[in-house]
Design an enzyme around this catalytic site. Structure first.
Site, short mmCIF file in Angstrom:
data_model
loop_
_atom_site.label_atom_id
_atom_site.label_comp_id
_atom_site.label_asym_id
_atom_site.label_seq_id
_atom_site.Cartn_x
_atom_site.Cartn_y
_atom_site.Cartn_z
N ARG A 120 0.82 -1.20 0.00
CA ARG A 120 0.00 0.00 0.00
C ARG A 120 0.86 1.26 0.00
O ARG A 120 0.54 2.25 -0.64
CB ARG A 120 -0.92 -0.01 1.23
CG ARG A 120 -1.55 1.31 1.48
CD ARG A 120 -2.87 1.34 2.22
NE ARG A 120 -3.20 0.27 3.09
CZ ARG A 120 -4.09 -0.67 2.81
NH1 ARG A 120 -4.68 -0.69 1.63
NH2 ARG A 120 -4.39 -1.61 3.68
N TYR A 121 1.92 1.22 0.80
CA TYR A 121 2.79 2.39 0.93
C TYR A 121 4.00 2.23 0.01
O TYR A 121 4.39 1.11 -0.31
CB TYR A 121 3.28 2.50 2.38
CG TYR A 121 2.19 2.73 3.41
CD1 TYR A 121 1.60 3.97 3.55
CD2 TYR A 121 1.79 1.70 4.25
CE1 TYR A 121 0.63 4.19 4.51
CE2 TYR A 121 0.81 1.90 5.21
CZ TYR A 121 0.24 3.15 5.34
OH TYR A 121 -0.72 3.36 6.30
N ARG A 124 7.19 0.10 1.80
CA ARG A 124 7.09 -1.03 2.73
C ARG A 124 5.91 -1.94 2.38
O ARG A 124 4.92 -1.48 1.80
CB ARG A 124 6.97 -0.55 4.18
CG ARG A 124 5.87 0.45 4.45
CD ARG A 124 6.29 1.29 5.66
NE ARG A 124 5.22 2.13 6.18
CZ ARG A 124 4.88 3.31 5.66
NH1 ARG A 124 5.47 3.75 4.56
NH2 ARG A 124 3.92 4.02 6.21
N CYS A 133 -3.94 -17.67 14.63
CA CYS A 133 -3.46 -16.95 15.82
C CYS A 133 -3.53 -17.88 17.02
O CYS A 133 -4.20 -18.91 16.97
CB CYS A 133 -4.32 -15.73 16.10
SG CYS A 133 -4.08 -14.38 14.94
N CYS A 137 -9.24 -12.46 18.76
CA CYS A 137 -9.88 -11.24 19.25
C CYS A 137 -11.17 -11.08 18.46
O CYS A 137 -11.14 -11.13 17.22
CB CYS A 137 -9.01 -10.02 19.00
SG CYS A 137 -7.26 -10.24 19.39
N CYS A 140 -11.25 -8.66 15.40
CA CYS A 140 -10.11 -8.82 14.48
C CYS A 140 -10.32 -8.11 13.15
O CYS A 140 -11.34 -8.30 12.48
CB CYS A 140 -9.84 -10.29 14.23
SG CYS A 140 -8.52 -10.58 13.03
N ARG A 142 -8.81 -8.70 10.46
CA ARG A 142 -8.77 -9.68 9.35
C ARG A 142 -9.67 -10.87 9.61
O ARG A 142 -9.36 -11.99 9.20
CB ARG A 142 -7.33 -10.12 9.09
CG ARG A 142 -6.53 -9.01 8.50
CD ARG A 142 -5.24 -9.32 7.83
NE ARG A 142 -4.58 -8.05 7.63
CZ ARG A 142 -3.67 -7.55 8.47
NH1 ARG A 142 -3.23 -8.25 9.48
NH2 ARG A 142 -3.18 -6.34 8.26
N ASP A 301 -11.57 -0.81 12.86
CA ASP A 301 -11.86 -0.92 11.43
C ASP A 301 -13.32 -1.34 11.23
O ASP A 301 -13.93 -1.92 12.10
CB ASP A 301 -10.92 -1.95 10.79
CG ASP A 301 -9.48 -1.46 10.76
OD1 ASP A 301 -9.28 -0.24 10.58
OD2 ASP A 301 -8.56 -2.28 10.93
N ASP A 338 -7.33 3.84 10.10
CA ASP A 338 -6.87 3.22 8.86
C ASP A 338 -8.00 3.48 7.87
O ASP A 338 -9.12 2.99 8.04
CB ASP A 338 -6.62 1.72 9.09
CG ASP A 338 -5.41 1.23 8.30
OD1 ASP A 338 -5.09 1.85 7.27
OD2 ASP A 338 -4.81 0.22 8.70
N LYS A 345 -2.94 4.58 7.11
CA LYS A 345 -3.19 5.09 8.46
C LYS A 345 -3.08 6.60 8.49
O LYS A 345 -2.10 7.16 8.02
CB LYS A 345 -2.18 4.49 9.43
CG LYS A 345 -2.29 2.98 9.53
CD LYS A 345 -1.14 2.41 10.35
CE LYS A 345 -1.17 0.92 10.40
NZ LYS A 345 -0.81 0.29 9.10
C1 LIG Z 1 0.03 -0.64 8.99
C2 LIG Z 1 0.57 -1.03 7.70
C3 LIG Z 1 1.93 -0.85 7.41
C4 LIG Z 1 2.90 -0.25 8.40
O1 LIG Z 1 2.61 1.09 8.64
P1 LIG Z 1 3.53 1.97 9.62
O2 LIG Z 1 2.80 3.25 9.76
O3 LIG Z 1 4.86 2.08 8.93
O4 LIG Z 1 3.65 1.21 10.89
C5 LIG Z 1 2.37 -1.22 6.15
N1 LIG Z 1 1.53 -1.71 5.23
C6 LIG Z 1 0.22 -1.88 5.47
C7 LIG Z 1 -0.66 -2.41 4.41
C8 LIG Z 1 -0.31 -1.55 6.72
O5 LIG Z 1 -1.62 -1.73 6.98
#
Ligand SMILES: *Cc1c(COP(=O)(O)O)cnc(C)c1O
Length: 399
Positions: A120-121, A124, A133, A137, A140, A142, A301, A338, A345
């Site tokens: 998404r980002y 990362r 798990c 929870c 959850c 997911r 969520d 989120d 986020k």
């Molecule tokens: C939460 C999340 C991350 C990590 O986000 P940070 O703000 O760097 O902790 C990375 N990818 C996805 C899809 C996420 O939901």
């Protein structure tokens, strides 16, 4: 009212399972094999409310029921409002679906180039390595895939995921999640970490896990050695209420810390559980005592059947306002939503700034007092020393 530390504070022990040999109790595989997974098992130990009974009947179509004996001991069986109980025992609210809710509320599936990998980002990826798990929870994020109660048939593709990361040099941060990555065997986990460490552009590896909270016995010296070997490995644990901060969790965090694993915590803001400034303050302060830095508080969520957990965002903001300045800065997490559909986020913070112009910023401090910070530079056209002598002290002081 300040949150009162109760009798269970820091202490957990074998509780209802006194008759079990200590060696079994402290063996994580024993804990997993002896999880409570049915209404019948729960009813051996407690009287369920009608709401819980109805919830249990529905649970297996949504998200399996499972609680480790260690964590079950934390439930106050005489109190239907027990914060641990509300998180773990299904309630009839799970069957009530609202129009705003979604199966995949964060649009993860549409951001997955490979099954189990969410990109998404820009720099990362989220790598979902299992759908299991140690315990489930009820809120959850997911639920759609975790425990496979909804027949999602999630199959993480390790090799494909690793090859995607290898082929994308922009990915410098890999977050292992699931399910709970620490449910993998040491061998599998070591294999994954070794492969990731072997990718030159991956400079940051972290694990999201609730196992220290549900199953602290899993944090064995052998596991810690793996983290040491492939470190730095960062970890985000998941604790929602001060009662979860037992001696066992504290010890597990210590083992992780000593293995060089920096620890953060992610909490979900949950109705009737931790939607209270005093409870949250007790939680974040206890986390610091366990070497854990509060990282995020998540707004719930929009998962299907989750509305009974939903807290008003204004309440969340009020909680952050009650923390910032009133306790250690390290103890104050970021409150985030989120974004539904997959926007990532987004911080939602109390507003301290009242006005920004070219001349000044006007803002309030944690006590609500107003201050101004000038953005202007007004030359005094005098030699520095002379000017310094002449500046009235009041002019330097914020009012
Ligand atoms: C939460 C999340 C991350 C990590 O986000 P940070 O703000 O760097 O902790 C990375 N990818 C996805 C899809 C996420 O939901």
């Amino acid at each position: 009212m300040p949150y009162q530390e109760d009798r269970a504070a820091w202490f957990n022990g074998q509780g209802l399972w006194q008759h079990i040999p200590e060696a079994d109790w402290s063996d994580w595989t024993w804990q997993l094999k002896n999880r409570l997974t049915s209404v019948e098992q729960l009813e051996q130990y407690m009287v369920l409310t009608p709401e819980e009974k109805a919830g249990c009947e529905f649970a297996n179509q949504k998200l399996s029921l499972a609680i480790t004996p260690y964590f079950f001991n934390l439930i106050d069986r005489d109190n239907p409002h027990c914060p641990i109980r509300l998180q773990m025992i299904p309630r009839s609210g799970e069957a009530q679906i609202s129009a705003e809710e979604m199966l995949d509320s964060l649009g993860e599936d549409s951001h997955s180039p490979v099954p189990g990998l969410v990109h998404r980002y820009p720099d990362r990826v989220l790598f979902l390595v299992t759908d299991r798990c140690a315990a489930y929870c009820r809120y959850c994020t997911r639920s759609r895939l975790v425990s496979n109660a909804q027949h999602y048939d999630f199959h993480p593709e390790y090799e494909q995921g690793l090859r995607y990361i290898e082929a994308h040099p922009e990915v410098r941060d890999v977050l292992l999640s699931g399910g709970d990555p620490l449910l993998l065997s040491d061998k599998k986990l070591e294999h994954l970490l070794a492969r990731l460490r072997g990718i030159k552009h991956v400079e940051f590896i972290r694990i999201g896990s609730r196992i220290p909270t549900f199953l602290p016995q899993r944090i064995t010296p052998a596991l810690c050695d793996i983290f040491k070997k492939y470190g730095p490995i960062w970890m985000s644990i998941h604790v929602n209420h001060p009662r979860e901060c037992t001696q066992e969790l504290k010890d597990a965090c210590e083992r992780l810390s000593y293995a060089g694993v920096p620890l953060g915590n992610q909490s979900v803001l949950l109705k009737g559980i931790n939607d209270d400034a005093d409870v949250m303050k007790a939680l974040v302060q206890r986390l610091l005592r366990m070497r854990v830095r509060p990282y995020y508080i998540y707004q719930m969520d929009l998962i299907t059947g989750g509305s009974h957990f939903k807290v008003d965002v204004r309440k969340g903001i009020e909680i952050i306002r009650a923390l910032r300045g009133h306790t250690t800065g390290y103890a104050v997490p970021q409150y985030v939503i989120d974004a539904p559909g997959g926007g990532g986020k987004v911080p939602v913070n109390p507003d301290y700034v009242e006005k920004i112009t070219d001349e000044e910023v006007v803002f309030r401090n944690f006590e609500g007092k107003q201050f101004r910070y000038p953005l202007t530079h007004t030359p005094l056209h005098k030699p520095v020393e002379e000017a310094a002598r002449e500046i009235p002290i009041e002019a330097l002081r914020i009012h």
